[in-house]
Design an enzyme around this catalytic site. Structure first.
Site, PDB file in Angstrom:
ATOM      1  N   ARG A 134       0.753  -1.202   0.069  1.00  0.00           N
ATOM      2  CA  ARG A 134       0.061   0.008   0.062  1.00  0.00           C
ATOM      3  C   ARG A 134       0.896   1.418  -0.210  1.00  0.00           C
ATOM      4  NH1 ARG A 134      -3.390  -2.754   3.793  1.00  0.00           N
ATOM      5  NH2 ARG A 134      -4.958  -4.027   2.859  1.00  0.00           N
ATOM      6  N   LYS A 156       3.195  11.410 -11.293  1.00  0.00           N
ATOM      7  CA  LYS A 156       2.109  10.643 -12.307  1.00  0.00           C
ATOM      8  C   LYS A 156       2.818   9.503 -12.542  1.00  0.00           C
ATOM      9  CE  LYS A 156      -0.617  13.696 -14.964  1.00  0.00           C
ATOM     10  NZ  LYS A 156      -1.099  14.164 -16.546  1.00  0.00           N
ATOM     11  N   GLU A 198       9.642  17.269 -25.112  1.00  0.00           N
ATOM     12  CA  GLU A 198       8.878  17.866 -23.758  1.00  0.00           C
ATOM     13  C   GLU A 198       9.484  19.021 -23.537  1.00  0.00           C
ATOM     14  OE1 GLU A 198       6.347  16.388 -22.934  1.00  0.00           O
ATOM     15  OE2 GLU A 198       6.467  14.226 -22.919  1.00  0.00           O
ATOM     16  N   LYS A 240       7.186  22.879 -14.611  1.00  0.00           N
ATOM     17  CA  LYS A 240       6.400  21.898 -14.085  1.00  0.00           C
ATOM     18  C   LYS A 240       6.130  21.889 -12.743  1.00  0.00           C
ATOM     19  CE  LYS A 240       5.271  17.095 -14.623  1.00  0.00           C
ATOM     20  NZ  LYS A 240       5.400  15.683 -15.342  1.00  0.00           N
ATOM     21  N   GLU A 250      -4.610  17.138 -11.528  1.00  0.00           N
ATOM     22  CA  GLU A 250      -5.134  17.483 -12.712  1.00  0.00           C
ATOM     23  C   GLU A 250      -6.350  17.550 -12.669  1.00  0.00           C
ATOM     24  OE1 GLU A 250      -2.900  15.746 -16.087  1.00  0.00           O
ATOM     25  OE2 GLU A 250      -4.833  15.851 -17.143  1.00  0.00           O
ATOM     26  N   ARG A 254      -3.317  21.496 -14.564  1.00  0.00           N
ATOM     27  CA  ARG A 254      -2.108  20.680 -14.987  1.00  0.00           C
ATOM     28  C   ARG A 254      -2.406  19.902 -16.528  1.00  0.00           C
ATOM     29  NH1 ARG A 254       1.052  15.985 -11.541  1.00  0.00           N
ATOM     30  NH2 ARG A 254       2.234  15.210 -13.185  1.00  0.00           N
ATOM     31  N   ASN A 258      -0.241  18.502 -20.873  1.00  0.00           N
ATOM     32  CA  ASN A 258      -0.832  17.288 -22.109  1.00  0.00           C
ATOM     33  C   ASN A 258      -0.739  18.051 -23.488  1.00  0.00           C
ATOM     34  OD1 ASN A 258      -0.773  14.627 -20.826  1.00  0.00           O
ATOM     35  ND2 ASN A 258      -2.078  15.705 -19.677  1.00  0.00           N
ATOM     36  N   HIS A 261      -0.384  15.912 -26.429  1.00  0.00           N
ATOM     37  CA  HIS A 261      -0.383  14.373 -26.055  1.00  0.00           C
ATOM     38  C   HIS A 261      -1.737  13.798 -26.353  1.00  0.00           C
ATOM     39  CE1 HIS A 261       2.881  15.725 -23.620  1.00  0.00           C
ATOM     40  NE2 HIS A 261       3.064  14.543 -23.150  1.00  0.00           N
ATOM     41  N   HIS A 265      -0.706  10.323 -28.074  1.00  0.00           N
ATOM     42  CA  HIS A 265      -0.995   9.047 -27.647  1.00  0.00           C
ATOM     43  C   HIS A 265      -1.782   8.306 -28.575  1.00  0.00           C
ATOM     44  CE1 HIS A 265      -0.921  10.508 -23.042  1.00  0.00           C
ATOM     45  NE2 HIS A 265       0.238  10.357 -23.514  1.00  0.00           N
ATOM     46  N   HIS A 278       7.877   8.132 -27.604  1.00  0.00           N
ATOM     47  CA  HIS A 278       6.806   9.036 -26.807  1.00  0.00           C
ATOM     48  C   HIS A 278       7.072  10.414 -27.328  1.00  0.00           C
ATOM     49  CE1 HIS A 278       4.024  10.727 -24.016  1.00  0.00           C
ATOM     50  NE2 HIS A 278       4.986  11.421 -23.299  1.00  0.00           N
TER      51      HIS A 278
HETATM   52  P1  NAD Z   1      12.372   5.265 -22.198  1.00  0.00           P
HETATM   53  O1  NAD Z   1      12.059   5.210 -20.819  1.00  0.00           O
HETATM   54  O2  NAD Z   1      11.712   3.918 -22.871  1.00  0.00           O
HETATM   55  O3  NAD Z   1      13.938   5.546 -22.413  1.00  0.00           O
HETATM   56  C1  NAD Z   1      14.319   5.651 -23.872  1.00  0.00           C
HETATM   57  C2  NAD Z   1      15.566   4.847 -23.929  1.00  0.00           C
HETATM   58  O4  NAD Z   1      16.768   5.259 -23.556  1.00  0.00           O
HETATM   59  C3  NAD Z   1      15.353   3.474 -23.687  1.00  0.00           C
HETATM   60  O5  NAD Z   1      15.730   2.370 -24.387  1.00  0.00           O
HETATM   61  C4  NAD Z   1      16.273   3.152 -22.359  1.00  0.00           C
HETATM   62  O6  NAD Z   1      16.744   2.181 -21.963  1.00  0.00           O
HETATM   63  C5  NAD Z   1      17.253   4.304 -22.704  1.00  0.00           C
HETATM   64  N1  NAD Z   1      18.115   5.025 -21.841  1.00  0.00           N
HETATM   65  C6  NAD Z   1      17.724   5.556 -20.579  1.00  0.00           C
HETATM   66  N2  NAD Z   1      18.773   6.059 -20.018  1.00  0.00           N
HETATM   67  C7  NAD Z   1      19.768   6.044 -20.904  1.00  0.00           C
HETATM   68  C8  NAD Z   1      21.204   6.535 -20.849  1.00  0.00           C
HETATM   69  N3  NAD Z   1      21.485   7.525 -20.008  1.00  0.00           N
HETATM   70  N4  NAD Z   1      22.144   6.136 -21.853  1.00  0.00           N
HETATM   71  C9  NAD Z   1      21.728   5.421 -22.742  1.00  0.00           C
HETATM   72  N5  NAD Z   1      20.273   4.797 -22.796  1.00  0.00           N
HETATM   73  C10 NAD Z   1      19.517   5.270 -22.092  1.00  0.00           C
HETATM   74  O7  NAD Z   1      11.897   6.478 -22.571  1.00  0.00           O
HETATM   75  P2  NAD Z   1      11.717   8.012 -21.987  1.00  0.00           P
HETATM   76  O8  NAD Z   1      11.564   8.980 -23.149  1.00  0.00           O
HETATM   77  O9  NAD Z   1      12.494   8.432 -21.144  1.00  0.00           O
HETATM   78  O10 NAD Z   1      10.168   8.142 -21.475  1.00  0.00           O
HETATM   79  C11 NAD Z   1       9.005   7.951 -22.196  1.00  0.00           C
HETATM   80  C12 NAD Z   1       8.052   7.516 -21.148  1.00  0.00           C
HETATM   81  O11 NAD Z   1       7.701   8.371 -20.273  1.00  0.00           O
HETATM   82  C13 NAD Z   1       6.612   7.300 -21.676  1.00  0.00           C
HETATM   83  O12 NAD Z   1       6.004   5.985 -21.410  1.00  0.00           O
HETATM   84  C14 NAD Z   1       5.630   8.300 -21.405  1.00  0.00           C
HETATM   85  O13 NAD Z   1       4.423   7.823 -21.260  1.00  0.00           O
HETATM   86  C15 NAD Z   1       6.424   8.592 -20.032  1.00  0.00           C
HETATM   87  N6  NAD Z   1       6.068   9.788 -19.688  1.00  0.00           N
HETATM   88  C16 NAD Z   1       5.272  10.050 -18.398  1.00  0.00           C
HETATM   89  C17 NAD Z   1       5.290  11.586 -17.924  1.00  0.00           C
HETATM   90  C18 NAD Z   1       4.887  11.770 -16.398  1.00  0.00           C
HETATM   91  O14 NAD Z   1       4.459  12.656 -16.160  1.00  0.00           O
HETATM   92  N7  NAD Z   1       4.790  10.524 -15.596  1.00  0.00           N
HETATM   93  C19 NAD Z   1       5.677  12.537 -18.637  1.00  0.00           C
HETATM   94  C20 NAD Z   1       6.358  12.233 -19.700  1.00  0.00           C
HETATM   95  C21 NAD Z   1       6.315  11.013 -20.350  1.00  0.00           C
HETATM   96  N1  GLY Z   2       3.332  14.701 -18.245  1.00  0.00           N
HETATM   97  C1  GLY Z   2       2.211  15.304 -18.018  1.00  0.00           C
HETATM   98  C2  GLY Z   2       1.992  15.579 -16.443  1.00  0.00           C
HETATM   99  O1  GLY Z   2       2.808  15.414 -15.488  1.00  0.00           O
HETATM  100  O2  GLY Z   2       0.977  16.198 -16.000  1.00  0.00           O
END
Ligand code: NAD
Ligand code: GLY
Length: 373
Positions: A134, A156, A198, A240, A250, A254, A258, A261, A265, A278
């Site tokens: 939890r 998030k 982003e 942010k 949100e 907030r 997006n 997005h 998406h 992404h």
């Molecule tokens: P990812 O986590 O897939 O990383 C991209 C690639 O880079 C992967 O292959 C990873 O293994 C590699 N990698 C990571 N760090 C590295 C490094 N230092 N050196 C070499 N390779 C490295 O993708 P991302 O773009 O980081 O994140 C995308 C995700 O984030 C999506 O799922 C998206 O929905 C999510 N997201 C969430 C929020 C939120 O507010 N929570 C906001 C934006 C995006």
């Molecule tokens: N990336 C969208 C949010 O954090 O709200």
């Protein structure tokens, strides 16, 4: 309530700290170089003897041993789990591997979980931390540009469902965010571009001056100039933090985060998760959302063209895949911002200002037809 996010100086000392103000869930974001090797820099303040580093098979060989070594000063036991890499693995099956490990190794509710990786690892680890017993504490250690400027901040957490992106998740804030800019040295160029999507996002939605700064520094950012990256990460996190501090869950503001997005998406889900990054889908989605803003009479075409040009200069696609307008609309209805089946889009009201809008399907279809190949 402030009218606009506070502004920092573009000249940056080596390590800076920002704070997300969320009452008893407030926390610091540390941004700097060489942080992973310093026990004091990675200290999260939790009194816990046990830590689990959650990472993936790409990041583990690069950075897990260094983080594990630094954390050994704070925790008697530090274990690491390396999950399969990729957006396609942001699912229940992979999430369960985290629970298997936590339970299998007897971690109790005082355990601290460290998310070492990009947004996929951060989102999945945060969700695991929210659920395990939890709720246990977790720390974000983002290693992609995208994760440092966006996903590691704000709480998030989620996994994907085959029907939609990030559909299963929770709001759950980390104890701390540690963004070591040096980890960006090993990131593939395509991932730098994805992260820039982003970064660019924050300009049209909140800070038109920042958009101008990105235009001036886009080549330096792509070339990984550390001072430019430091400013981009810091300003993005400031904006942010300002948004999340006002609307953690949100209920309104907030949603501006997006921008792009809703279209993005749909591209990710429509092509199958992982086909486009992404950030690539968001970049292209911002071009579509900017054009929709023009067609809704909110901004003029030159501002939308300025955004599209910057996205192109960041090395991102500006045309979406031709899935057909009907398919886009179907996918976009499965969106957390939808209300009673009606899609809501983040549109630009004026340079540096955005809000949620409904738009006619016919208008949206025109934008899709004009911006897909
Ligand atoms: P990812 O986590 O897939 O990383 C991209 C690639 O880079 C992967 O292959 C990873 O293994 C590699 N990698 C990571 N760090 C590295 C490094 N230092 N050196 C070499 N390779 C490295 O993708 P991302 O773009 O980081 O994140 C995308 C995700 O984030 C999506 O799922 C998206 O929905 C999510 N997201 C969430 C929020 C939120 O507010 N929570 C906001 C934006 C995006
Ligand atoms: N990336 C969208 C949010 O954090 O709200």
């Amino acid at each position: 309530m402030p009218l606009s996010p506070p502004i920092s100086s573009p000249t940056l000392p080596p390590t800076t700290q920002l704070r997300i103000e969320l009452a008893d869930r407030s926390y610091d974001i540390q941004i700097g170089c060489g942080l992973l090797d310093h026990p004091d820099a990675v200290a999260c303040g939790a009194r816990s003897s046990e830590a689990l580093i959650v990472t993936n098979t790409t990041v583990a060989p690069l950075y897990a041993a260094r983080l594990q070594h630094a954390l050994a000063k704070h925790h008697a036991r530090v274990c690491t789990i390396a999950l399969p890499d990729g957006e396609a693995h942001k699912d229940f099956e992979t999430l369960n591997l985290i629970f298997d490990r936590l339970l299998g190794d007897g971690f109790d509710r005082k355990a601290v979980v460290y998310a070492l990786g990009g947004g996929v690892i951060g989102d999945m680890t945060g969700f695991a931390a929210a659920c395990y017993m939890r709720g246990v504490a977790y720390v974000q250690v983002p290693t992609t540009l995208l994760a440092q400027v966006d996903s590691s901040v704000g709480g998030k957490t989620a996994i994907n469902h085959p029907a939609g992106k990030n559909m299963i998740g929770a709001f759950y804030q980390p104890l701390r965010v540690i963004a070591d800019l040096d980890t960006l040295d090993t990131l593939p160029d395509r991932e730098i571009s994805a992260g820039l999507a982003e970064v660019i996002k924050y300009g049209p939605i909140a800070d038109d001056d920042f958009l101008g700064w990105i235009e001036q520094h886009i080549d330096a950012l792509r070339a990984r100039d550390k001072a430019a990256l430091a400013h981009a990460v810091r300003r993005s996190c400031e904006i942010k933090a300002w948004v999340v501090g006002q609307d953690e869950r949100e209920s309104g503001l907030r949603a501006i985060l997006n921008f792009g997005h809703t279209f993005g998406h749909a591209i990710e889900a429509g092509l199958g998760f992982g086909a486009w990054l992404h950030g690539e889908a968001v970049g292209c989605g911002m071009v579509m959302a900017a054009e929709l803003s023009v067609r809704c009479g909110l901004i003029d075409a030159t501002y939308a063209a300025r955004i599209a040009r910057l996205i192109e200069r960041a090395g991102l696609p500006t045309r979406g895949p031709r899935l057909g307008a009907a398919r886009y609309l179907e996918l976009m209805r499965i969106d957390k911002k939808s209300e009673s089946g009606q899609i809501r889009f983040v549109l630009i009201d004026a340079p540096g200002q955005a809000s949620l809008h409904h738009a006619d399907d016919a208008l949206v279809a025109q934008v899709i037809d004009a911006n897909t190949v």
